[in-house]
Design an enzyme around this catalytic site. Sequence first.
Site, mmCIF file in Angstrom:
data_model
loop_
_atom_site.group_PDB
_atom_site.id
_atom_site.type_symbol
_atom_site.label_atom_id
_atom_site.label_comp_id
_atom_site.label_asym_id
_atom_site.label_seq_id
_atom_site.Cartn_x
_atom_site.Cartn_y
_atom_site.Cartn_z
ATOM 1 N N GLN A 165 92.995 -58.227 -24.436
ATOM 2 C CA GLN A 165 93.532 -57.319 -25.463
ATOM 3 C C GLN A 165 93.602 -57.925 -26.869
ATOM 4 O O GLN A 165 93.311 -57.240 -27.837
ATOM 5 C CB GLN A 165 94.921 -56.863 -25.014
ATOM 6 C CG GLN A 165 95.485 -55.702 -25.802
ATOM 7 C CD GLN A 165 96.674 -55.097 -25.070
ATOM 8 O OE1 GLN A 165 96.524 -54.376 -24.092
ATOM 9 N NE2 GLN A 165 97.855 -55.401 -25.528
ATOM 10 N N GLU A 207 96.135 -51.876 -33.398
ATOM 11 C CA GLU A 207 97.113 -52.736 -34.072
ATOM 12 C C GLU A 207 96.528 -53.389 -35.319
ATOM 13 O O GLU A 207 97.075 -54.363 -35.831
ATOM 14 C CB GLU A 207 97.611 -53.812 -33.106
ATOM 15 C CG GLU A 207 98.364 -53.218 -31.920
ATOM 16 C CD GLU A 207 99.007 -54.266 -31.024
ATOM 17 O OE1 GLU A 207 98.514 -55.408 -30.968
ATOM 18 O OE2 GLU A 207 100.010 -53.936 -30.390
ATOM 19 N N ASP A 244 96.377 -62.569 -25.683
ATOM 20 C CA ASP A 244 97.041 -61.639 -24.765
ATOM 21 C C ASP A 244 95.946 -61.146 -23.831
ATOM 22 O O ASP A 244 95.087 -60.343 -24.216
ATOM 23 C CB ASP A 244 97.697 -60.465 -25.513
ATOM 24 C CG ASP A 244 98.446 -59.535 -24.551
ATOM 25 O OD1 ASP A 244 98.414 -59.800 -23.325
ATOM 26 O OD2 ASP A 244 99.048 -58.545 -25.020
ATOM 27 N N GLU A 287 99.376 -64.864 -22.922
ATOM 28 C CA GLU A 287 100.261 -63.772 -22.485
ATOM 29 C C GLU A 287 99.589 -63.008 -21.338
ATOM 30 O O GLU A 287 98.383 -62.742 -21.389
ATOM 31 C CB GLU A 287 100.488 -62.845 -23.690
ATOM 32 C CG GLU A 287 101.363 -61.631 -23.426
ATOM 33 C CD GLU A 287 101.553 -60.803 -24.699
ATOM 34 O OE1 GLU A 287 101.425 -61.355 -25.820
ATOM 35 O OE2 GLU A 287 101.787 -59.590 -24.576
ATOM 36 N N ASP A 314 104.711 -60.448 -20.530
ATOM 37 C CA ASP A 314 104.971 -59.155 -21.173
ATOM 38 C C ASP A 314 105.117 -58.110 -20.063
ATOM 39 O O ASP A 314 106.230 -57.782 -19.635
ATOM 40 C CB ASP A 314 103.822 -58.836 -22.137
ATOM 41 C CG ASP A 314 103.871 -57.408 -22.679
ATOM 42 O OD1 ASP A 314 104.909 -56.740 -22.524
ATOM 43 O OD2 ASP A 314 102.858 -56.935 -23.252
ATOM 44 N N LYS A 339 110.348 -56.419 -25.943
ATOM 45 C CA LYS A 339 110.028 -55.116 -26.545
ATOM 46 C C LYS A 339 111.198 -54.180 -26.243
ATOM 47 O O LYS A 339 111.452 -53.866 -25.063
ATOM 48 C CB LYS A 339 108.754 -54.541 -25.920
ATOM 49 C CG LYS A 339 107.469 -55.295 -26.280
ATOM 50 C CD LYS A 339 106.333 -54.790 -25.407
ATOM 51 C CE LYS A 339 104.964 -55.227 -25.904
ATOM 52 N NZ LYS A 339 103.905 -54.943 -24.896
ATOM 53 N N ARG A 368 104.844 -52.475 -30.591
ATOM 54 C CA ARG A 368 103.955 -51.813 -29.643
ATOM 55 C C ARG A 368 102.674 -51.434 -30.377
ATOM 56 O O ARG A 368 102.602 -51.442 -31.601
ATOM 57 C CB ARG A 368 104.593 -50.547 -29.050
ATOM 58 C CG ARG A 368 105.893 -50.747 -28.304
ATOM 59 C CD ARG A 368 105.829 -51.787 -27.202
ATOM 60 N NE ARG A 368 104.829 -51.594 -26.184
ATOM 61 C CZ ARG A 368 105.076 -51.294 -24.904
ATOM 62 N NH1 ARG A 368 106.327 -51.129 -24.494
ATOM 63 N NH2 ARG A 368 104.099 -51.188 -24.028
ATOM 64 N N SER A 369 101.671 -51.026 -29.592
ATOM 65 C CA SER A 369 100.412 -50.643 -30.246
ATOM 66 C C SER A 369 100.549 -49.317 -30.992
ATOM 67 O O SER A 369 99.862 -49.082 -31.981
ATOM 68 C CB SER A 369 99.290 -50.579 -29.211
ATOM 69 O OG SER A 369 99.678 -49.812 -28.088
#
Length: 421
Positions: A165, A207, A244, A287, A314, A339, A368-369
């Site tokens: 990601q 993002e 990530d 991550e 996460d 989060k 968050r995205s």
Amino acid sequence: MELAKVFGYQVLDSRGRPTVAVNAALSDGSTHTARVPSGASTGAHEAKELRDAKTGFTERFYGGKSVYFAVDNINKIIAPAITGLAPDPTNIDAILAKLDPSDDHHTLGANATLAVSLAVTKAGAHAAGKSLARYLQPTGNLLIPMPMVNILSGGAHANRTLDIQDVLVLPHGATSFTEALSWIVAIRELAVIKGKKYGATHLIADEGGLGIAFPSIDAACEFVTSCISEIGLKVESEVSIALDIASTEFFDNGKYNLQTIGSDFTSSQFVKFITKLVNEQPIISIEDPFAEDDWAAWQEFMDVAPKNLQVLGDDLFTTNMARLERGITDSCANAILIKANQNGLVTSTKDVLDKAASVNFKTVVSARSGETEDSWLADLATGWRAAQIKVGSTHGADRTAKWNRLLELEATEDCEFAKPF
Ligand code: PGA
Ligand code: ZN
């Protein structure tokens, strides 16, 4: 001072999808607004946001993603229960937890509970005459977190240009947030120029990272490493790479399927793959290298991972106390992504962060995205003294709102700057 009116309504996030906003008006005439974010690569164990397709509410537009049911829960159930009370987040969060006693807030919706919880916290800061960061840290020093910033995006955020990601940079050699951000902007600008060689245009991902198709994770890391050194910064001593992997997204039937290299891996094979990667690339943080319920792979990796590597959960932890406690007991990681909307309330999010810090886990407060122009995350991270903050890239007002608020905090409040490594 008391809550004179609490009002929920629907707004749009940075993907143009509906999300929840709340106005908390105080008896002095001031109004305090909070908007909540939403993920794309959501973990199965997150608190549940309510979207109307799931609730039976019919809506002609937004493909079932509208949030009118959650908004109704705010206006018909939550507002009558808290109007007239002091804006005390501990008390209001306890009332919210009683109104929806489910672990994952699926009755009222975590998007409803978090929006109210945040708006009340902002109102509480105003009533106390403090900035939000200072209100959340009444006695100790404020700590600006080290930014962990997205340069390349893949996975669910960029049409799977990469299997993983995010390829991010951590400018841990910087001595101030202002300096850290200037390094990151320079790295990203060079990445834009160099990235043109890999295709006529690149995609700007959810993002704000660059969606450039690389043939392998190593090639993506080498590209970012070359950007760091070509602008004159020292790889590893000044800036390192963070990944990530978001591996739950490509974990299927017990196998990790890497589409770009056309291979799949068992858990043990993938532990070896990740171990080789972190040993060969200047990676300081990784991550979700393994899927959210593949606890054994996390444990196996911790035994062989380099001692200074940050192993960050996460989807593994989803900002959930019970899952964090299991991860601590079983030694599955040494850091947690925090989060607030995975948890659903501000005060219980802080409890998870405090628990992690108490066992020397690194804490990374994260956006968050799907985000909004709201900047509360910067205050939460600074007031809570998180070691790092992850907001995406430096592109898009939803992202720069958080960076700009951190710049403001550094310029206007007496803050330390985190040295997480
Ligand atoms: P998400 O991605 O908000 O889409 O879950 C962010 C992350 O995985 O860190
Ligand atoms: Zn993640």
